[in-house]
Motif scaffolding. Structure first.
Motif, short mmCIF file in Angstrom:
data_model
loop_
_atom_site.label_atom_id
_atom_site.label_comp_id
_atom_site.label_asym_id
_atom_site.label_seq_id
_atom_site.Cartn_x
_atom_site.Cartn_y
_atom_site.Cartn_z
N GLN A 281 0.97 -0.87 -0.03
CA GLN A 281 -0.46 0.31 -0.01
C GLN A 281 0.99 1.70 -0.30
O GLN A 281 0.48 1.99 -0.69
CB GLN A 281 -0.61 0.42 1.49
N GLU A 282 1.95 1.79 0.36
CA GLU A 282 2.93 2.48 1.07
C GLU A 282 3.26 2.13 -0.54
O GLU A 282 3.68 4.30 -1.05
CB GLU A 282 3.71 2.02 2.09
N GLU A 288 1.87 6.70 -7.27
CA GLU A 288 0.18 7.28 -7.77
C GLU A 288 1.83 9.11 -7.63
O GLU A 288 0.95 9.98 -8.26
CB GLU A 288 -0.97 8.35 -6.44
N LYS A 289 2.04 9.25 -6.49
CA LYS A 289 2.76 10.84 -5.96
C LYS A 289 3.67 10.66 -7.11
O LYS A 289 3.58 11.92 -7.76
CB LYS A 289 3.31 10.46 -5.02
N LEU A 295 4.47 14.91 -14.28
CA LEU A 295 3.54 15.08 -15.25
C LEU A 295 4.25 16.82 -14.93
O LEU A 295 4.10 17.50 -15.71
CB LEU A 295 2.05 15.47 -14.80
N LYS A 296 4.72 17.52 -13.65
CA LYS A 296 5.20 18.32 -12.95
C LYS A 296 6.27 18.53 -13.96
O LYS A 296 6.58 19.46 -14.50
CB LYS A 296 5.15 18.23 -11.91
N PHE A 297 7.15 17.89 -13.60
CA PHE A 297 8.98 17.70 -14.22
C PHE A 297 8.71 17.88 -15.85
O PHE A 297 9.33 18.85 -16.46
CB PHE A 297 9.66 16.58 -13.78
N GLU A 298 7.48 17.27 -16.34
CA GLU A 298 7.50 17.80 -17.49
C GLU A 298 7.13 19.49 -18.21
O GLU A 298 7.40 19.99 -19.10
CB GLU A 298 6.39 16.54 -18.23
#
Length: 317
Positions: A281-282, A288-289, A295-298
């Motif tokens: 689960q961890e 997911e993060k 996406l943020k990096f790209e």
């Protein structure tokens, strides 16, 4: 099985699997010789032998290719540190010991051929390269706290070998030199076979002690560091490599992490106890993060490249 086994018990139980995979590797590995991949006719003496020392204009490599070649070579140079860790946490007996020796010998060829290529073609400053090698090897391998034991180390080298394969292969593409590309394809092929051995051993560990192995895999992936971490200019060179698609977050997720987890059926297994379920689960939450971080990096990279294009900054080809 939810009963925890000691490291010795795990190594003993997995000895037949190690022997099987060692034999598989030896049947598939191809002999090759570093000297066959180096354009020796491009070489000439340096000043100490009556020639001319290195100057930047002598290099045919663009800045991205230089950064990637240096990073990849210094990673290979640190082989003695990795050998010590593998020998310590595996075993020097039987198939384990044979594998450690064989893997070390094969990896050593990578540093030989890459350095010979760079020195002969004057691709990078050989003095700066040697200075960086001394620093990096003196520091050794930086590893986070509590990264001990067979399961943690076999999980790490599984992902590390695959990451290195991706980095070598993409470096060859940006060198704009068919000789370098062929050389790094050969190195990448070795790394892939090494990855398969470690992936199979970690998978066998997952079958043997699911909870312990799942905890080790989660520990590695949530704290993953590239093997070159700590070398001179690592952050600068790593950022440049990520910016130009040699090794970035998406490649880490989609070409390294996800294929291996799929091979192990990590999210389809039903043999975990409470500790294994918690670790899985961890890991799921971490992935997911990571997808959001990709996406943020790209987005940031695209904006940066657009600004550079608007200013007329030349991009490597």
């Amino acid at each position: 099985m939810t009963t925890e086994l000691t490291q010795l018990q795990i190594l003993t139980e997995l000895q037949p699997v190690a022997e099987q995979n060692l034999n598989r590797h030896l049947s598939m590995a191809k002999d090759w010789h570093p000297h066959d991949f180096v354009p020796w006719d491009e070489g000439r003496n340096f000043a100490a032998m009556g020639g001319t020392d290195w100057a930047p204009e002598q290099s045919k490599l663009n800045e991205v290719a230089k950064a990637a070649m240096i990073t990849n070579l210094l990673t290979e140079d640190n082989l003695p540190s990795y050998h010590r860790l593998i020998a310590e946490h595996f075993s020097q007996n039987g198939a384990w010991g044979t594998w450690v020796g064989r893997w070390t010998a094969e990896e050593n060829r990578h540093g030989i051929v890459m350095r010979d290529y760079l020195v002969v073609t004057r691709g990078v400053d050989p003095v700066a390269l040697e200075q960086a090698r001394m620093i990096h090897m003196t520091r050794g391998v930086p590893s986070p706290k509590d990264w001990g034991g067979f399961l943690v180390n076999v999980a790490y080298v599984t992902f590390q070998e695959l990451a290195t394969r991706v980095s070598h292969r993409n470096t060859g593409k940006v060198c704009n030199d068919p000789i370098a590309d062929r050389m790094l394809q050969r190195v990448a092929a070795d790394e892939n076979l090494h990855m398969i051995f470690y992936r199979n051993m970690c998978g066998a560990g997952l079958d043997l002690v699911p909870d312990q192995a799942m905890a080790a895999i989660t520990q590695i992936l949530t704290n993953f560091i590239m093997p070159g971490f700590g070398m001179p200019n690592f952050r600068r060179n790593g950022a440049l490599m990520a910016k130009h698609g040699i090794y970035d977050l998406r490649q880490h997720l989609e070409e390294v992490v996800q294929p291996v987890l799929k091979k192990w059926n990590v999210f389809e297994r039903n043999d975990f106890g409470p500790n294994g379920e918690q670790a899985r689960q961890e890991l799921a939450e971490f992935l997911e993060k990571l997808e959001k971080d990709v996406l943020k990096f790209e987005e940031q990279r695209d904006r940066l490249l657009a600004r550079e294009a608007a200013r007329g900054v030349m991009q490597p080809v």
